[in-house]
Scaffold this motif. Sequence first.
Motif, PDB file in Angstrom:
ATOM      1  N   TYR A  86       0.832  -1.205   0.000  1.00  0.00           N
ATOM      2  CA  TYR A  86       0.000   0.000   0.000  1.00  0.00           C
ATOM      3  C   TYR A  86       0.868   1.256   0.000  1.00  0.00           C
ATOM      4  O   TYR A  86       0.559   2.229  -0.697  1.00  0.00           O
ATOM      5  N   ALA A  89       1.847   1.892  -3.394  1.00  0.00           N
ATOM      6  CA  ALA A  89       0.727   2.343  -4.217  1.00  0.00           C
ATOM      7  C   ALA A  89       0.432   3.822  -4.044  1.00  0.00           C
ATOM      8  O   ALA A  89       0.101   4.523  -5.010  1.00  0.00           O
ATOM      9  N   VAL A  90       0.542   4.309  -2.793  1.00  0.00           N
ATOM     10  CA  VAL A  90       0.211   5.723  -2.544  1.00  0.00           C
ATOM     11  C   VAL A  90       1.420   6.644  -2.670  1.00  0.00           C
ATOM     12  O   VAL A  90       1.269   7.867  -2.623  1.00  0.00           O
ATOM     13  N   ASP A  93       1.248   9.709  -5.102  1.00  0.00           N
ATOM     14  CA  ASP A  93       0.392  10.791  -4.603  1.00  0.00           C
ATOM     15  C   ASP A  93       1.129  11.617  -3.557  1.00  0.00           C
ATOM     16  O   ASP A  93       1.090  12.859  -3.572  1.00  0.00           O
ATOM     17  N   ALA A 269      -9.010   3.887   2.981  1.00  0.00           N
ATOM     18  CA  ALA A 269      -7.815   4.347   2.282  1.00  0.00           C
ATOM     19  C   ALA A 269      -6.936   5.282   3.102  1.00  0.00           C
ATOM     20  O   ALA A 269      -5.718   5.307   2.927  1.00  0.00           O
ATOM     21  N   ARG A 285      -8.799   5.996  -6.281  1.00  0.00           N
ATOM     22  CA  ARG A 285      -7.634   5.187  -6.649  1.00  0.00           C
ATOM     23  C   ARG A 285      -7.315   4.096  -5.645  1.00  0.00           C
ATOM     24  O   ARG A 285      -6.793   3.042  -6.011  1.00  0.00           O
ATOM     25  N   HIS A 286      -7.608   4.330  -4.352  1.00  0.00           N
ATOM     26  CA  HIS A 286      -7.026   3.450  -3.336  1.00  0.00           C
ATOM     27  C   HIS A 286      -8.018   2.728  -2.417  1.00  0.00           C
ATOM     28  O   HIS A 286      -7.593   1.870  -1.630  1.00  0.00           O
ATOM     29  N   ALA A 290      -6.838  -0.669  -0.231  1.00  0.00           N
ATOM     30  CA  ALA A 290      -6.385  -0.331   1.124  1.00  0.00           C
ATOM     31  C   ALA A 290      -6.572  -1.509   2.072  1.00  0.00           C
ATOM     32  O   ALA A 290      -7.670  -2.054   2.181  1.00  0.00           O
ATOM     33  N   THR A 301      -0.425   7.889   5.993  1.00  0.00           N
ATOM     34  CA  THR A 301      -0.954   8.919   5.100  1.00  0.00           C
ATOM     35  C   THR A 301      -1.036  10.306   5.724  1.00  0.00           C
ATOM     36  O   THR A 301      -1.248  11.288   5.018  1.00  0.00           O
TER      37      THR A 301
END
Length: 344
Positions: A86, A89-90, A93, A269, A285-286, A290, A301
């Motif tokens: 994860y 993946a983020v 961003d 997310a 997107r997530h 998540a 995050t």
Amino acid sequence: MTDSPLAALGAGLPVLAAPMAGGPTTPALVVAAARAGGLGFLPGGYRTAEALAEQIAEVRPTGVGFGVNLFAPNPVPVDPEAFGRYARAVAPDALAHGVDVLAAGVVEDDDQWAEKIELLLSGPVPVVSFTFGVPDAPVVAALRAAGTLVVQTVTSPAEARLAAEAGVDALAVQASAAGGHSGTLTPRHTPEPVPLPDLVAQVRHAVPLPLVAAGGVATPEAVAEALRAGAEAVMVGTALLLADEAGTSRPHRAALSDPAREGTVVTRAFTGRPARALRNGFTDRHTDAAPLGYPALHHLTSPMRKAATAADDAELINLWAGTGYREATAEPAGQILRRLASGL
């Protein structure tokens, strides 16, 4: 509310201001709610014990009744491999705002639970409410012995029974329409979308405790319906996000007022726990990828969300909002609460 324990605290208006962690609920909002005849709650979540003490010290001299809400420990440990996937993946961003989430490790903490309980026992406040978990019975008993009314957030009759067994005074019954985190005790399972009046009636049948209804309440009609179902008061959060006294961020305020926003979504997310927010680029997107993992995903995050907020980028922040967000208005909080109670 004449026979309600909340009435004894001076809350004659049956519309209360929910604790909204992360900035929206300010001491000024809490005081405004009380002066309108209701009650407000300072959010203790995501705040150090010292910072919470400062906010209590700001409200206490006004002489109004108020509450404090804490996140009770109920961790959801994250799978390290899932966390790593994860984070990758983020990462794009986050890098858009100069944040390197790949350098962050897994952070698991209890939000300074012991320190906050000690704070509330050494300097008791009128009400303490709990979300995410039910405190051990000795904690509940100690707070009650200190003169504090104890309220537990629940999302089902089964949770209501657990809270009653722990000795709490009242329940905040939260429907799935609520904005922000679900208070569910089992975050691996998103609560069913039971309408608030139905959920209140179910909990009323399960336990004899006083009930405060929450979740999606945004109109006078919804307030009246929840009270008819058996609640003694309702609690609103999203309806106050645009209030003059709210600390809601600029991009969050703009998103709430944006007619192009297409509804809300329940997502893990941002924090690894189910929470309802306005849809944005990040949730699109997530949400599906998540993993469960609270507070690990919150800590992962959080730096990105803070940077995006500072940059007025609403596509990368948690735009917490309940299903009634279109009813939110920009005016004094007291005016909002009194209008919501106008149908009684």
